[in-house]
Design an enzyme around this catalytic site. Structure first.
Site, PDB file in Angstrom:
ATOM      1  N   LYS A  25     -20.990  29.875 112.084  1.00  0.00           N
ATOM      2  CA  LYS A  25     -21.752  29.507 113.274  1.00  0.00           C
ATOM      3  C   LYS A  25     -21.650  28.007 113.481  1.00  0.00           C
ATOM      4  CE  LYS A  25     -25.441  31.361 115.884  1.00  0.00           C
ATOM      5  NZ  LYS A  25     -26.647  32.199 115.868  1.00  0.00           N
ATOM      6  N   TRP A  63     -20.356  31.517 117.473  1.00  0.00           N
ATOM      7  CA  TRP A  63     -19.717  32.200 116.372  1.00  0.00           C
ATOM      8  C   TRP A  63     -18.207  31.949 116.338  1.00  0.00           C
ATOM      9  CZ3 TRP A  63     -22.897  33.774 112.883  1.00  0.00           C
ATOM     10  CH2 TRP A  63     -24.141  34.316 113.220  1.00  0.00           C
TER      11      TRP A  63
END
Lengths: 562, 562
Positions: A441, A446
């Site tokens: 992250k 992501w």
């Protein structure tokens, strides 16, 4: 026996109805540039929402269709948040941070019919057309200026469409389980997965957010929504702000930390939400010669996406009188799962114990059930120590992904597998410890380590590759690749970096490549990422060679996302 | 296109799940008597709720059945609030203020199978058996003592049932539209009408109540729920308090104003809700030689049922530092329709304008739509002047009454006709001006003037009778009868009062009988109640004779209800 209560559906148009009537004179303010703001009332907004619904109808949009956006946080994007779901269509907010091939994939996969875009996204949209988005029948450009030259066709001017449309539009009485919005979230591997929010989920989440001991936006607040409207519905904050009748401040096109700070000063912003990284960059901006900017109106700051470091929270509290708080959420849960609140029992605890809770993910929000399970799926105790996979269940949480075989493993016995590992203390505070899934992250967005690994291993000289997350001052996490080359071959980190840039967004590219003789593995023969991360942290990994992207630290390619 | 979100139902058991886990150590405190309190935690409560569900199962209660209570506000009654709906049965809270025949009617009409009663309601229950409540298969007595002598059969001891039952009970996954509770509300004429609340309505209303700018109960509060648990679910406050994890204080059996004041002092109560009459009686108690009682913990007081007089609100503010606020609700809307909140725009207004809003019914709560219509059903503007019938529509509002032909006229084109006349100002503040229905609201409970009139006109000497509401210091409204006798007959007010007492609860009996030569009528030949009320107020009505029940003012028979 059934209740005898009206079957009134939970619809976003019902929220708009009330706010138009009760808070018609409250405003939505959008930053246009230095010292320049656009401001209008919820009443004016509502009229434009209806015009937009009529305009989209003339473009052929019908109930059940999808309408996509490529846009920043501003009043026009806000209008699509109500016009599209209000008319019974579904708003697909394309994530500006995704790689172009992925963006095209999401448009095609969602079956979007119209693409509404910011004028600064024009060349991107043209590129997407080249890649292939055949389902898009119309392009609508949001701009203050004239319609630009473009190869997009047919193309419409947002303001011209609205000017030509009637402000009268009757929102249909939809099934509350109708799809209101679609957001895509990065997957462990492969294409992003489509999350389809119902009206019901968004209305319930907005109500829960505005409850006492939750986010609790009040009508009296001036709230700046920094987390992007193209990412997880901007954490549902636009809906919550409208529901509260609060003044909503939107930071506009491609904002930077200086813009946020100036907007706080100019608009007397009292509360805001942003990625942890943004809160940290705003602090750095103030420390970097802008200490005199007046941010005294700001009382509270919700930093999310990752757990904010205690030092950052303390800095805002001590230096700017701002209370920083956090939660735990994900695209798949509309998005909140937990929210921090200081229970009355905390007044009996020492400072460290309170900080442990303040830096946790918080308490499950109303209607949310959370449990942690072991590898066999057995529920584990809430003792604050035992770590298990966090499973959730609520009327806000997905039961699968849009036309996606990965739905099959998303939900187990009615519980969504978050892929996070964590513990829950006896008071219910949930702390995320690690991720079961191979995701990094970075700046709130992501990055799939598996996708990077698979790509690296297609390189003719690479024998083994694993990508792990390392802590990063600004982006909190960044990818680092560990590579083992085939015998008697050579390739540089720079070459591998270029190799990956053909396939991934710039901010996905690992900051460093460590060339190893061997990658540590588990007893099962899998890459032992936990050990690799520890070895990197302790300097215990002995690379044959090391290559660091010296421009990575300042790279503007890194995301500023959720 | 449908959303892809879990189909998690909105159930009261979900609220309990969360509170048992997050707020397990918070307490529910019940006043037992002077200086005596029962206190236990939500965790203990939850265990007893499950035991009760098992106990009721052994008594033959199944999903879809009705279980009735005749009880005050205390922890055992609270347990039935979760056990009965939690197991999929429906809780029918019999209103202790109704006339016995009406209570029997509601038990039979609801089809209740088990009656759970406070020991002080024993003789009433025996009376109801005499009247006829054949559907009741079991009686359960809630008492701290042994099972008393009684003709009720079969009879069980609440505590013995719980002690024998398992604390393990899995709440079923019900349809959220299942009936959770039934309350009966007085009608313009005839028997009370059954309002059947769904789980969905109660969960949504609890969430709305706990939002910012609404009631907004916080976990940190110590909340005393005075409005009775046998009346409109105690305004949903027990559910809202549990949802918030607040400390809940229940005033116990047959409380008086002294008890409320002492409980505030003893339990450091911070907030409370009660009928306007109760707020006024509490003030009078303090003024009447109890000025030294420490109520400094009390910060806010929700007075409802009727609009509280400004003087009363000011008194609590000036003398006790308590903010009094109000709303607008009814049994048919779970119950809130509106709630007062001070909009930020009020800071620009003069004191009188602010007070006009503070004494209004407030703003429609989230998900609630309100309109005012003229006699033809046309919507009227929100200009703060035009008065129309208030119509409402929401997922909290009834779409009819339980097996009742009066359902046919309750809802018009999807909107519930409140029977109230009011205006709405441009900011959305709703002010109730009058009632279209012939009902008198005395101490928060409804009295049907038509039923009293019909009864009076069955008296052989009465030619015409009309009953109107007159303002009353303590009960806010009381009935006064205007009677025209047949020629050459005499009957006294005392005789008519006795005559009515055979048919109605004591507090329904008019405080005065005005014997007139003629009753003023409208051009349509109907009793002109508006004119009669005005004439009484101005002393312009010239009765031939007047009879006042001198004991009425102090009568303990008058209601202290919603």
């Amino acid at each position: 026996m059934q209740g005898m209560i009206m079957d009134e559906p939970l619809l976003l148009s019902t929220l708009l109805w009330r706010t138009e009537r009760l808070y018609h004179d409250k405003t939505i303010v959008t930053r246009l540039g230095h010292d320049r703001y656009h401001s209008y009332t919820y009443a004016e907004c509502g009229q434009r929402v209806r015009r937009l619904a009529n305009a989209l109808t003339t473009l052929g949009v019908e109930q059940g269709d999808r309408v996509a956006t490529l846009a920043w946080n501003h009043y026009r994007h806000f209008e699509t948040y109500y016009a599209v779901p209000g008319m019974g269509a579904t708003l697909h907010t394309v994530n500006l941070r995704l790689f172009e091939e992925q963006q095209a994939y999401t448009l095609n996969h969602a079956g979007s019919k119209v693409l509404i875009l910011d004028v600064d996204q024009l060349s991107l949209a043209e590129k997407l057309v080249e890649i292939g988005i055949p389902g898009i029948e119309s392009f609508v450009i949001m701009t203050d200026g004239p319609l630009p030259e473009t190869t997009l066709s047919p193309v419409y001017h947002y303001e011209e469409l609205l000017a030509a449309a009637s402000p009268a539009f009757e929102f249909p009485e939809l099934d509350e389980r109708s799809a209101a919005a679609i957001c895509f979230t990065s997957a462990t591997t492969g294409n992003p997965k489509g999350v389809v929010y119902s009206h019901r989920a968004l209305v319930l989440q907005s109500m829960a957010l505005n409850m006492q001991n939750q986010l609790g936006i009040r009508e009296q607040e001036i709230w700046m929504a920094i987390s992007p409207m193209f990412h997880a519905n901007a954490w549902c904050v636009p809906h919550a702000a409208l529901l509260a009748g609060a003044t909503l401040v939107l930071p506009g096109v491609h904002p930077l930390e200086a813009d946020y700070i100036e907007t706080i000063r100019d608009q007397r912003v009292t509360g805001m939400n942003a990625a942890v990284t943004v809160g940290s960059m705003m602090r750095d901006y103030l420390l970097d010669g802008h200490d005199d900017v007046d941010t005294s109106s700001l009382q509270r700051m919700w930093l999310g996406g990752q757990a904010p470091p205690r030092g950052l929270m303390e800095w805002w509290g001590k230096n700017r009188g701002v209370t920083v708080f956090t939660g735990y959420g994900m695209t798949e849960s509309s998005p909140q799962v937990c929210f921090y609140s200081a229970k009355s029992s905390l007044s009996d605890l020492d400072e460290e114990s309170v900080w442990r809770r303040r830096t946790s993910g918080g308490l499950p929000i109303p209607l949310m059930r959370v449990k942690i399970v072991d590898e066999a799926g057995e529920e584990l105790p809430w003792d604050g120590n035992v770590v298990g996979t966090i499973m959730i269940r609520s009327p806000y949480t997905v039961n699968g992904y849009l036309d996606d075989p990965r739905s099959a493993t998303a939900v187990i016995d009615g519980w969504f597998d978050t892929g996070d590992l964590g513990c829950i203390d006896p008071d219910g505070y949930v702390t995320v410890k690690d991720r079961a899934k191979d995701l990094i992250k970075s700046g709130g967005e992501w990055i799939s380590s598996i996708d990077l690994e698979n790509a690296l291993m297609t390189h003719p000289h690479v024998r083994e590759a694993t990508v792990v997350s390392v802590p990063h001052e600004k982006w909190l996490e960044r990818p680092v690749a560990c590579v083992v080359l085939n015998h008697s071959t050579t390739v540089t980190g720079a070459e591998l970096s270029d190799f990956l840039q053909e396939r991934f967004a710039k901010w996905w590219i690992p900051d460093a490549f460590l060339f190893l003789a061997d990658v540590p593995k588990t007893s099962m023969g899998k890459f032992n990422k936990k050990l690799i991360r520890e070895l990197i942290a302790e300097g215990g990994l002995q690379p044959v060679e090391e290559w660091t992207n010296t421009s990575a630290k300042e790279s503007s390619a890194a995301p500023i996302a959720s």
